[in-house]
Write an enzyme that holds these catalytic residues in place. Sequence first.
Site, short mmCIF file in Angstrom:
data_model
loop_
_atom_site.label_atom_id
_atom_site.label_comp_id
_atom_site.label_asym_id
_atom_site.label_seq_id
_atom_site.Cartn_x
_atom_site.Cartn_y
_atom_site.Cartn_z
N HIS A 242 0.86 -1.18 0.00
CA HIS A 242 0.00 0.00 0.00
C HIS A 242 0.90 1.23 0.00
O HIS A 242 2.03 1.19 0.49
CB HIS A 242 -0.86 -0.04 1.26
N ASP A 319 3.00 -4.73 8.12
CA ASP A 319 1.73 -4.02 7.98
C ASP A 319 0.62 -5.06 8.00
O ASP A 319 0.41 -5.80 7.03
CB ASP A 319 1.72 -3.24 6.66
N GLN A 322 -4.50 -5.43 6.62
CA GLN A 322 -5.42 -6.28 5.87
C GLN A 322 -5.47 -7.71 6.37
O GLN A 322 -6.28 -8.50 5.88
CB GLN A 322 -5.02 -6.26 4.39
N LYS A 345 -10.40 -1.64 10.13
CA LYS A 345 -10.29 -2.82 9.28
C LYS A 345 -10.69 -4.09 10.02
O LYS A 345 -10.78 -5.16 9.41
CB LYS A 345 -8.86 -3.00 8.78
N CYS A 483 -4.88 2.69 -3.64
CA CYS A 483 -3.64 3.18 -3.01
C CYS A 483 -2.53 2.13 -3.11
O CYS A 483 -1.75 1.93 -2.18
CB CYS A 483 -3.88 3.57 -1.55
#
Length: 525
Positions: A242, A319, A322, A345, A483
């Site tokens: 991202h 990260d 997600q 999220k 993004c």
Amino acid sequence: MPTLTPTSEPQAHADAPLDVAALTQLANRFFAALPGEGSPLPPGLAPSRPSAPPVTPPATPLGALGILPSVAGRPVQASHGLHQPTAPQPSATPQYYFLSETGGGFPPAIRTPLPSLASPGFDLHAVRRDFPILQERVQGRPLVWFDNAATTQKPQAVIDRLAWFYQHENSNIHRAAHALAARATDAYEDARNTVRRFIGAGSAEEIIFVRGATEGINLVARTWGVQHIGAGDEIIVSHLEHHANIVPWQQLAQERGATLKVIPVDDDGQVQLDAYRSLLGPRTRLVAVTQVSNALGTVVPVQEIVALAHQAGAVTLVDAAQSVSHLRVNVAALDTDFLVFSGHKVFGPTGIGVVYGKRALLETLPPWQGGGNMIADVTFERTIYQGPPNRFEAGTGNIADAVGLGEALRYVDRIGIEAIGAYEHALLAYATEHLRAIPGVRLIGSAADKASVLSFVLQGHDTAEVGQALNREGIAVRTGHHCAQPILRRFGVEATVRPSLAFYNTCEEVDRFITVVQRLAATRH
């Protein structure tokens, strides 16, 4: 290829708990056969499963009537219409205040720990009733929320917890001796400890509240990065990232004279580990990678990536924005130095997120903002800072939404992230089989290990047109570059249509989506 008309075979009762273990086996069999075009859908994932009719919120709260939806056959506290939050789990650390109140705070019943739900299945329709927005109508049709990778919807338990905070606990924290400050501080620190448990951190002091994953990555870049990245050093990211996990490192590299290197991906969208090994070297200082791609759904082997980075003497950041709502994230097992994710999220509020950092590492870092709460003592000559996590939480934080995030994580724990992931895996198999059979559809990203994302383009139609056609049927998907422009350009496209699934979605909703795409495919420009 099965048709999209309802099957004539006897169906299980709509409210019967789903056998997630069986669904997992079916999904695994499906994905094993995926490379062969036209593979039959495994038995058991029947098209057009009947769903429960829309639930209209009653005028009288269900809790007042003693009626609660169930998960795995057990009542769920603080579900639809219940105005009190669910019980925070007992903290491993003591409360900040030891006030014996009889006139406020959590009622005794709310402090009672909930039973563990260890069932391998969950009641899908009871879960759907926990999310009031799923009863919304768009364009006169029931809402289908297939934009979960952008943000997830919120269960009534989280909505009620936020309302409870503002009704009974609202105060600034840590800096007062009155009752509301005690309640608010306890709620905030309990949320921190809930996050610690949820991701397997060793200490609540390793959990920093921020506005979201983007702010979390920037925090690490402006503290650890400024402290440790110099001229000639190297930062490694993957092609899947991202923008939030590219731009801060790009900016830092430009400022410090460092180099940004990129792990390539193969034609399925999976990172190439051999190429990654060749990128590692004596000047590698940081490896920052996503655990799940927001654009393709690829699940990245971050444990192996972290281990290889550590062998090279580099620090790692994962990260997990997600991944945290789809699979078990355990920082101890990953052994990553930093990890970030966003509350919205994972069925929590917007404007709240988390940075995990190893305690020994956080102790060495300077603050990245100055102000209240992060200081131990101030004179005009010098300032002494608090230890982590307070050192990194200057000013008044997003107290209520941190509390809401804690409630969201408890909700996920009650259902079970493994049950959620298994059901989503089966639903993704069902949707993939139907979508890939439509003439003119090109799936973008076909890694063997994927989370609930289906990026595609449709020949003869631009992505905005597909999104608008779906919206007219009440179906929300994301269109655009998500993004994540570098990875889309790797596949030769500037934008995709991106339906993304969650555990409250159904096969019937997938059927509605497929019907629209089929209709568009029959009318190419």
